[in-house]
Design an enzyme around this catalytic site. Structure first.
Site, PDB file in Angstrom:
ATOM      1  N   ILE A 165    -111.058 -32.188  61.726  1.00 14.55           N
ATOM      2  CA  ILE A 165    -109.859 -32.924  61.285  1.00 14.55           C
ATOM      3  C   ILE A 165    -109.083 -33.486  62.479  1.00 14.55           C
ATOM      4  O   ILE A 165    -108.646 -34.640  62.466  1.00 14.55           O
ATOM      5  CB  ILE A 165    -108.961 -32.023  60.398  1.00 14.55           C
ATOM      6  CG1 ILE A 165    -109.752 -31.556  59.167  1.00 14.55           C
ATOM      7  CG2 ILE A 165    -107.701 -32.783  59.948  1.00 14.55           C
ATOM      8  CD1 ILE A 165    -109.026 -30.552  58.271  1.00 14.55           C
ATOM      9  N   SER A 168    -108.544 -28.262  73.373  1.00 10.76           N
ATOM     10  CA  SER A 168    -109.492 -27.537  72.522  1.00 10.76           C
ATOM     11  C   SER A 168    -110.368 -26.710  73.436  1.00 10.76           C
ATOM     12  O   SER A 168    -110.338 -26.886  74.658  1.00 10.76           O
ATOM     13  CB  SER A 168    -110.334 -28.497  71.690  1.00 10.76           C
ATOM     14  OG  SER A 168    -111.232 -29.171  72.518  1.00 10.76           O
ATOM     15  N   THR A 199    -100.484 -29.876  59.720  1.00  2.12           N
ATOM     16  CA  THR A 199    -101.253 -29.866  58.463  1.00  2.12           C
ATOM     17  C   THR A 199    -102.305 -28.755  58.522  1.00  2.12           C
ATOM     18  O   THR A 199    -103.263 -28.768  57.759  1.00  2.12           O
ATOM     19  CB  THR A 199    -101.965 -31.220  58.218  1.00  2.12           C
ATOM     20  OG1 THR A 199    -102.728 -31.540  59.392  1.00  2.12           O
ATOM     21  CG2 THR A 199    -100.992 -32.332  57.928  1.00  2.12           C
ATOM     22  N   SER A 200    -102.130 -27.804  59.470  1.00  2.00           N
ATOM     23  CA  SER A 200    -103.161 -26.761  59.616  1.00  2.00           C
ATOM     24  C   SER A 200    -102.768 -25.513  58.825  1.00  2.00           C
ATOM     25  O   SER A 200    -103.074 -25.415  57.636  1.00  2.00           O
ATOM     26  CB  SER A 200    -103.408 -26.458  61.095  1.00  2.00           C
ATOM     27  OG  SER A 200    -102.241 -25.965  61.734  1.00  2.00           O
ATOM     28  N   ARG A 201    -102.049 -24.599  59.456  1.00  2.00           N
ATOM     29  CA  ARG A 201    -101.524 -23.431  58.757  1.00  2.00           C
ATOM     30  C   ARG A 201    -100.120 -23.158  59.282  1.00  2.00           C
ATOM     31  O   ARG A 201     -99.851 -23.324  60.482  1.00  2.00           O
ATOM     32  CB  ARG A 201    -102.420 -22.202  58.986  1.00  2.00           C
ATOM     33  CG  ARG A 201    -103.733 -22.221  58.228  1.00  2.00           C
ATOM     34  CD  ARG A 201    -103.532 -22.164  56.704  1.00  2.00           C
ATOM     35  NE  ARG A 201    -104.787 -22.119  55.957  1.00  2.00           N
ATOM     36  CZ  ARG A 201    -105.368 -23.158  55.368  1.00  2.00           C
ATOM     37  NH1 ARG A 201    -104.814 -24.352  55.431  1.00  2.00           N
ATOM     38  NH2 ARG A 201    -106.498 -23.016  54.697  1.00  2.00           N
ATOM     39  N   GLU A 203     -95.873 -19.545  52.376  1.00  5.80           N
ATOM     40  CA  GLU A 203     -95.970 -20.426  51.209  1.00  5.80           C
ATOM     41  C   GLU A 203     -95.963 -19.630  49.916  1.00  5.80           C
ATOM     42  O   GLU A 203     -96.647 -18.605  49.854  1.00  5.80           O
ATOM     43  CB  GLU A 203     -97.286 -21.201  51.269  1.00  5.80           C
ATOM     44  CG  GLU A 203     -97.290 -22.289  52.286  1.00  5.80           C
ATOM     45  CD  GLU A 203     -98.615 -23.043  52.335  1.00  5.80           C
ATOM     46  OE1 GLU A 203     -98.912 -23.587  53.394  1.00  5.80           O
ATOM     47  OE2 GLU A 203     -99.341 -23.086  51.325  1.00  5.80           O
ATOM     48  N   HIS A 221     -98.264 -28.527  50.830  1.00 12.81           N
ATOM     49  CA  HIS A 221     -99.672 -28.224  51.131  1.00 12.81           C
ATOM     50  C   HIS A 221    -100.617 -29.129  50.325  1.00 12.81           C
ATOM     51  O   HIS A 221    -101.457 -28.656  49.559  1.00 12.81           O
ATOM     52  CB  HIS A 221     -99.981 -26.738  50.879  1.00 12.81           C
ATOM     53  CG  HIS A 221    -101.185 -26.264  51.675  1.00 12.81           C
ATOM     54  ND1 HIS A 221    -101.325 -24.983  52.144  1.00 12.81           N
ATOM     55  CD2 HIS A 221    -102.299 -26.921  52.088  1.00 12.81           C
ATOM     56  CE1 HIS A 221    -102.471 -24.868  52.797  1.00 12.81           C
ATOM     57  NE2 HIS A 221    -103.079 -26.043  52.769  1.00 12.81           N
TER      58      HIS A 221
END
Ligand code: GLV
Length: 326
Positions: free
Chosen positions: A160, A179, A238-240, A269, A287
């Site tokens: 992603i 990364s 948009t990951s966690r 959440e 989400h």
């Protein structure tokens, strides 16, 4: 056709249900339009051969105990799988699968939607306009941040993160990424530069998070990191949720340490951390990173294909614990 005992923890798009009906003759499913409580899941899965779970379901040893010895496969309807105790499933030789690949572009697109919304204050402006406050063009009304030519910082250059970065092509941006491994396609196609995190926090205009949640990425961004960012910076997640210390983020947003944030995921959440909804410089989505008609159907189908393959003794395409395949 062998009659399997299959439990689906919540209604998913029809293509997935259809495949299981056709290939396995049917299933049992959560009749409510809500997440099941842990005790409800435990009760529902008793005697199951397979569970199709969602990222909102905690599938731990207690659930596996409840299901019993027949449980062969847990097919998660998500790419993330931190809701499942994978080592425990592996120990019991239960296959676990996820749904990578099919939601890559859709999630990257939502990250861009958030970036644009925060940078150009789309949500605030919409509220202002529809509430009748727009009284005429104003040279100082809703000033935001330019996007073209700026520096984009990508944290986590997997599927992603890479797609998100590649989508910046039309905006002629300088791309930094962090990364574990070098990412050849980012370097070749965008001239992206792999950097340490400190450089990325300090030099990026937009920071987008695309890491898996694990002990290394938990609270990767705290007060110290937020203070290193530019006051014009925008943070997208948009990951966690737990990748960011949300209390620190609320502080940063309130004190304008950064320009804004676009969040699709939250630590607890669906609860939101105290103070977040009062931050006008944050855009919040529930989400919905993979929530397009097309992609959610693909996710459901892929989860179902994995489940059917596992029950039929074939190796599922997205098997996360090959040791469990026998
Ligand atoms: C969504 O968050 C997923 O992991 O698929």
């Amino acid at each position: 056709m062998k009659k399997w005992n299959i439990y689906i923890t919540r209604k998913i798009p029809e293509p997935g249900l259809d495949l299981i009906r056709k290939e396995c003759g049917g299933f049992r499913i959560n009749p409510h339009n809500r997440v099941l409580k842990p005790t409800e899941i435990q009760k529902a899965v008793q005697g199951c051969d397979a569970i199709l779970s969602l990222l909102t379901d905690k599938i731990d040893a207690a659930v596996m105990d409840s299901a019993g010895d027949k449980l062969k496969i847990i097919a998660n309807h998500a790419v993330g799988f931190e809701n499942i105790d994978l080592p425990e499933a592996t120990r019991r030789k239960i296959m676990v699968t996820n749904t990578p690949g099919v939601l890559t572009k859709t999630t990257a697109e939502l990250a861009w939607a958030l970036l644009f919304s925060v940078a150009r204050r789309v949500v605030d402006s919409d509220r202002y306009t529809r509430s009748g406050k727009f009284k005429g063009w104003d040279p100082l009304l809703f000033l935001g941040q330019d996007i073209s030519g700026k520096t984009l910082g990508i944290v986590g250059a997997g599927r992603i993160g890479t797609e998100f970065a590649l989508m910046s092509k039309g905006f002629n941006m300088r791309v930094l990424y962090n990364s574990r491994r070098p990412n050849e396609s980012l370097e070749k196609e965008l001239g992206a530069k792999k950097t340490d995190l400190e450089t990325l926090w300090k030099e990026s205009d937009f920071i987008s998070l695309h890491v898996n949640l694990n002990s290394e990425s938990f609270h990767l961004i705290r007060e110290k990191e937020l203070k290193m960012m530019k006051s014009s910076a925008i943070l997208i997640n948009t990951s966690r949720g737990s990748v960011i210390d949300e209390k620190a983020l609320v502080k940063a947003l309130k004190r304008n340490w950064i320009f804004g944030a676009g969040l699709d995921v939250y630590e607890k959440e669906p609860e939101l951390v105290h103070g977040l909804t009062g931050c006008g410089n944050a855009v919040l989505t529930p989400h919905t990173g993979s929530a397009s008609f097309q992609t959610r159907s693909k996710i459901a189908l892929l989860a179902a294909e994995n489940l059917v393959a596992g029950l039929n003794g074939q190796r599922p395409k997205n098997l996360l614990n090959p040791e469990s395949f026998q």
